[in-house]
Design a protein around this motif. Structure first.
Motif, short mmCIF file in Angstrom:
data_model
loop_
_atom_site.label_atom_id
_atom_site.label_comp_id
_atom_site.label_asym_id
_atom_site.label_seq_id
_atom_site.Cartn_x
_atom_site.Cartn_y
_atom_site.Cartn_z
N PRO A 166 -21.66 132.66 44.44
CA PRO A 166 -22.30 131.75 43.48
C PRO A 166 -21.73 131.83 42.06
O PRO A 166 -21.99 130.94 41.25
CB PRO A 166 -23.77 132.22 43.50
N GLU A 167 -20.96 132.87 41.76
CA GLU A 167 -20.42 133.00 40.42
C GLU A 167 -19.02 132.40 40.26
O GLU A 167 -18.43 132.49 39.19
CB GLU A 167 -20.39 134.49 40.02
N VAL A 168 -18.52 131.80 41.34
CA VAL A 168 -17.21 131.14 41.24
C VAL A 168 -17.33 129.71 41.75
O VAL A 168 -18.28 129.36 42.46
CB VAL A 168 -16.11 131.89 42.03
N THR A 169 -16.37 128.89 41.38
CA THR A 169 -16.35 127.49 41.78
C THR A 169 -14.99 127.15 42.39
O THR A 169 -13.96 127.64 41.93
CB THR A 169 -16.60 126.57 40.57
N ALA A 170 -15.00 126.31 43.41
CA ALA A 170 -13.77 125.86 44.06
C ALA A 170 -13.41 124.47 43.55
O ALA A 170 -14.19 123.53 43.69
CB ALA A 170 -13.95 125.85 45.57
N VAL A 171 -12.24 124.34 42.97
CA VAL A 171 -11.75 123.05 42.47
C VAL A 171 -10.62 122.59 43.39
O VAL A 171 -9.60 123.29 43.51
CB VAL A 171 -11.22 123.17 41.03
N PRO A 172 -10.77 121.44 44.06
CA PRO A 172 -9.73 120.98 44.98
C PRO A 172 -8.38 120.81 44.28
O PRO A 172 -8.31 120.28 43.18
CB PRO A 172 -10.26 119.64 45.47
N ILE A 173 -7.31 121.28 44.93
CA ILE A 173 -5.97 121.08 44.42
C ILE A 173 -5.46 119.75 44.96
O ILE A 173 -5.49 119.50 46.17
CB ILE A 173 -5.04 122.23 44.84
N GLU A 174 -5.02 118.89 44.08
CA GLU A 174 -4.62 117.54 44.46
C GLU A 174 -3.29 117.55 45.22
O GLU A 174 -2.43 118.39 44.99
CB GLU A 174 -4.50 116.66 43.21
N GLY A 175 -3.17 116.60 46.13
CA GLY A 175 -1.94 116.47 46.91
C GLY A 175 -2.22 116.42 48.39
O GLY A 175 -3.08 117.17 48.89
#
Length: 288
Positions: A248-257
């Motif tokens: 819960p203390e981290v976030t996943a940001v999608p890598i584009e491509g």
């Protein structure tokens, strides 16, 4: 020596009459007599005294009967064991899993163990390279890992799902608000990545190389929870598959491509016997 002959011998011992024993076994008396004669010839000792139509056990026959009964009992126990295996009432399966699949795998492991509580399960976590080596040495029933090539003819591949590669950043980071991030942006960030030997780091390095990018890799760590601890500080970021992120203390940001997706597969030896428990577990994984 055949189990059939032992059964014939034991029935004749029980009834002390070849005619009655043959009737009870639903065979002809000549067949019974012939089979017992063959058994005696193989043992090189008479099992019955034959006096007219009467028979009695010899000393050898009396001693041998205990072993014959044990053999029949063990064979019946073996048959019941095989039936239990078929009905998933017993047995053992050994599975190799890459570290980044532990969250998704754990959910299915809980389901399977609850449904088949008598199956013993051994799970080993490792890198793709190590798990493949052990699979080829017949130490696993199957492994769960990333694989995009499916090039080894002696291996059987089953696709489980597609996983997106994501930048893992602290929830308090400004990057956590982004809907997506380019690989070029990621290359400029201070990165803590999985250790060399993991398929993830190989995939990451190849992705950067294809775009002629030189990422700022500050450290390599062979433990995902430790990577998360580094990321939580806000000073470093990491790259993982989205299946491995649940803190819960981290976030996943999608890598584009379009090339930022990986295939999670079940890999097993193509010509190895597939246990019913293994088949059920694989069906559970592929239908999740």
């Amino acid at each position: 020596m055949e189990l059939r002959q032992l059964r014939y011998f034991l029935k004749a011992k029980e009834l002390l009459n070849f005619t009655e024993a043959a009737k009870a076994l639903h065979i002809s008396q000549s067949t019974l007599s012939q089979q017992i004669k063959q058994l005696e010839e193989e043992l090189n000792v008479p099992l019955f005294n034959r006096v007219g139509k009467r028979i009695t056990l010899t000393e050898a026959g009396n001693l041998f009967s205990d072993y014959a009964l044990q053999s029949i009992s063990r064979a019946n126990e073996g048959l019941m064991l095989l039936q239990d295996l078929k009905n998933l009432n017993t047995g053992k399966i050994t599975i190799g899993v890459i570290y980044s699949m532990r969250i998704m795998f754990a959910r299915q492991l809980i389901r399977f163990a609850a449904q088949y509580p008598n199956i013993k399960i051994q799970v080993v976590f490792g890198t793709t390279k190590d798990l493949l080596e052990q699979l080829n040495m017949h130490r696993f029933d199957f492994i769960l890992t990333f694989n995009e090539e499916c090039s080894e003819s002696h291996l059987k591949y089953q696709t489980v799902l597609q996983s997106n590669m994501v930048l893992v950043t602290a929830r308090k980071s400004a990057l956590a608000q982004k809907a997506g991030i380019s690989l070029a942006e990621v290359a400029g960030l201070p990165l803590a990545l999985p250790f060399n030997g993991y398929s993830t780091i190989q995939f990451i390095e190849e992705s950067f190389s294809e775009k002629n990018l030189n990422p700022n890799i500050c450290m390599e760590i062979n433990d995902i929870p430790t990577l998360f601890e580094m990321v939580k500080t806000g000073n470093w970021h990491t790259i993982l598959s989205d299946t491995s992120v649940n803190d819960p203390e981290v976030t996943a940001v999608p890598i584009e491509g379009k090339n930022m997706r990986r295939t999670i597969m079940i890999i097993s030896l193509r010509h190895a016997y597939e246990k019913k428990a293994v088949k059920k577990f694989c069906e559970m994984l592929t239908s999740a």
